[in-house]
Design a protein around this motif. Structure first.
Motif, PDB file in Angstrom:
ATOM      1  N   LEU A   1      10.775   1.366  -8.671  1.00 40.33           N
ATOM      2  CA  LEU A   1       9.570   0.941  -8.730  1.00 40.33           C
ATOM      3  C   LEU A   1       8.887   1.124  -7.378  1.00 40.33           C
ATOM      4  O   LEU A   1       9.094   0.596  -6.120  1.00 40.33           O
ATOM      5  N   LEU A   2       7.741   1.969  -7.441  1.00 39.13           N
ATOM      6  CA  LEU A   2       6.953   2.366  -6.356  1.00 39.13           C
ATOM      7  C   LEU A   2       5.935   0.949  -6.194  1.00 39.13           C
ATOM      8  O   LEU A   2       5.279   0.858  -4.846  1.00 39.13           O
ATOM      9  N   GLU A   3       5.665   0.393  -6.903  1.00 37.36           N
ATOM     10  CA  GLU A   3       4.358  -0.726  -6.792  1.00 37.36           C
ATOM     11  C   GLU A   3       4.945  -1.816  -5.880  1.00 37.36           C
ATOM     12  O   GLU A   3       5.097  -3.024  -6.592  1.00 37.36           O
ATOM     13  N   GLN A   4       4.962  -1.665  -4.696  1.00 39.48           N
ATOM     14  CA  GLN A   4       5.378  -2.602  -3.875  1.00 39.48           C
ATOM     15  C   GLN A   4       4.133  -3.349  -3.090  1.00 39.48           C
ATOM     16  O   GLN A   4       4.089  -4.424  -2.350  1.00 39.48           O
ATOM     17  N   ASN A   5       2.849  -2.813  -3.473  1.00 38.84           N
ATOM     18  CA  ASN A   5       1.578  -3.561  -3.139  1.00 38.84           C
ATOM     19  C   ASN A   5       0.752  -3.087  -4.003  1.00 38.84           C
ATOM     20  O   ASN A   5       0.765  -1.840  -4.905  1.00 38.84           O
ATOM     21  N   ALA A   6      -0.694  -3.473  -4.220  1.00 35.28           N
ATOM     22  CA  ALA A   6      -1.704  -3.196  -4.864  1.00 35.28           C
ATOM     23  C   ALA A   6      -2.655  -2.043  -3.926  1.00 35.28           C
ATOM     24  O   ALA A   6      -3.434  -1.517  -4.416  1.00 35.28           O
ATOM     25  N   THR A   7      -2.449  -2.330  -2.537  1.00 33.40           N
ATOM     26  CA  THR A   7      -3.203  -1.750  -1.521  1.00 33.40           C
ATOM     27  C   THR A   7      -3.290  -0.222  -1.637  1.00 33.40           C
ATOM     28  O   THR A   7      -4.436   0.587  -1.588  1.00 33.40           O
ATOM     29  N   GLY A   8      -1.851   0.493  -1.915  1.00 33.14           N
ATOM     30  CA  GLY A   8      -1.492   1.684  -2.122  1.00 33.14           C
ATOM     31  C   GLY A   8      -1.906   2.461  -3.506  1.00 33.14           C
ATOM     32  O   GLY A   8      -1.717   3.626  -3.698  1.00 33.14           O
TER      33      GLY A   8
END
Length: 433
Positions: free
Chosen positions: A28-35
């Motif tokens: 899971l790359l979704e560790q923030n919404a910023t990136g």
């Protein structure tokens, strides 16, 4: 409010993450919404808020004051099996062969904190889910004797320190304490036990806690350019849990377990899993006061996952699924446009290589190379807080599968194509306090 949020977040992360992988494998790359709006291009060199520490602990050194960042990503997987040459198992001629959906959806939250300890030393903490996947194939589909439910998820507690050596160089590192949960279910054909005995179900579930570490540095060769390099270690898990056989008629449960190589209908089980390490090289470059370019290359060591082996404490023979995965590369590029003082717009594109080799694809992970198309925006609410939103459409190549067993009369043969795509919608709130 901050103290209350920190108490509740571990429960929210563990409860909400069923896992629906959008990156290759079950990462899971979704560790923030910023990136997210940049397809995570430049991830190891972006320090817009406290969430940047996940991709590189050294990013903490560029933050000013105390900060926290929290967000959630909604991830929806659509995965459909279309039959081409599957064969029915013994006595089961009415199983669904085409248009079967094995996708699922999940909310993946995160939380990050950054606290300066001195002029050049910063402490950071993150709570996130670096791995997760759930495929849920319906009962009575042609591949049910190979897989019905596969559900894995990791919850990661990460403490970091970053030190600014000088205006050009910063270094950082941290330790990770990680919980990993897994549940696997497979239907067992009841026909070999006699007609009209219904199918049974083999269920294995377990969990584990283990340690890992992460290292990183950032370097600024000029005022406009930043380079980030980071490494996140592999984590070895030894999951301990239970298995059970159910669903057969009362008088045939024990017989059914024996037919399928199990000495009893329930007991203890163990699974060893090594979650792979990841290496990232990133760069950002400010072209002018409006445009910023981002890019990175990352490598994930999926070859550390050669097989899934379930071991039983009662002496039953191991259940082994061969994976023989390969290491993978991911390449991402992105751009930011500062439209106004309050609005920043984002674009991104990425290619994500699959670890699954042709001929070894299973319905538990019908993975294939994929392309990310992303957009996003940041709105400055006031001087000390921002709101980020991002959207990604991730399209995988059509994935061909051809799976059989030592006894295809009982399990059938599964031959067809998996068509998969993922949609991700993320929101992130960040503030100084």
């Amino acid at each position: 409010m901050l103290k209350t949020s920190m108490k509740l977040l571990p429960l929210l992360v563990l409860g909400a993450v069923s896992g629906t992988a959008s990156a290759a494998g079950f990462q899971l790359l979704e560790q923030n919404a910023t990136g997210l709006g940049n397809a995570y291009a430049g991830s190891a060199a972006v320090s817009e808020n406290a969430s940047g520490q996940y991709f590189n602990a050294a990013n903490l050194a560029d933050l000013e004051g105390r900060q926290f960042s929290t967000g959630v990503n909604y991830i929806e997987l659509d995965s459909t099996f279309n039959n081409s040459a599957s064969t029915n198992p013994l006595g089961r001629n009415n199983l669904a062969k085409s248009g079967v959906d094995g996708g699922d959806a999940a909310f993946v939250p995160n939380f990050y904190l950054a606290l300066p300890l001195s002029k050049d030393l910063t402490f950071g903490f993150g709570l996130n889910a670096p791995f997760g996947m759930r495929t849920a194939w319906s009962k009575n589909w042609i591949g049910q004797y190979y897989a019905t439910i596969t559900d894995v998820k990791a919850m990661n507690f990460n403490a970091n320190l970053a030190y600014k050596v000088n205006e050009q160089l910063s270094i950082g590192g941290g330790i990770n304490y990680q919980k990993f949960d897994a549940q696997i279910e497979t239907a067992l054909n009841g026909r070999p036990l006699g007609a009209p005995i219904p199918d049974g179900l083999l269920s294995v579930a377990g969990d584990s806690w283990a340690w890992g570490y992460n290292l990183g540095l950032t370097f600024k060769p000029s005022a406009a350019t930043k380079i980030g390099v980071s490494y996140r270690s592999a984590v070895k898990h030894e999951l301990e849990g239970k298995y059970s056989v159910s669903g057969f008629t009362a008088g045939t449960v024990a017989i059914g377990a024996g037919v399928y190589g199990l000495n009893s209908t329930s007991g203890n089980a163990k699974v060893n899993v090594k979650l792979p390490d990841t290496f990232i090289i990133s760069a950002t470059h400010q072209l002018n006061n409006k445009w910023e370019l981002l890019g990175d290359i990352s490598r994930t060591s999926w070859s550390d996952v050669p097989e899934l082996r379930v071991q039983f404490s009662d002496g039953s023979a191991d259940k082994v699924s061969k994976y023989d995965w390969r290491d993978t590369w991911r390449v991402a590029v992105g751009a930011n446009f500062q439209a106004t003082d309050a609005w920043k717009l984002r674009l991104g594109l990425a290619f994500d290589q699959s670890p699954v080799k042709e001929g070894l694809r299973t319905p538990r992970l019908p993975d294939q190379d994929r392309v990310w198309y992303t957009i996003g925006a940041q709105y400055k609410l006031n001087k000390g807080s921002n709101l980020d939103v991002g959207y990604a459409y991730v399209k995988a190549k059509s994935a061909h599968g051809d799976e059989t067993s030592a006894n295809p009369a009982v399990t059938g043969r599964l031959v067809g194509d998996y068509d998969s795509s993922v949609q991700v919608l993320g929101v992130q709130y960040s503030m100084n306090f």
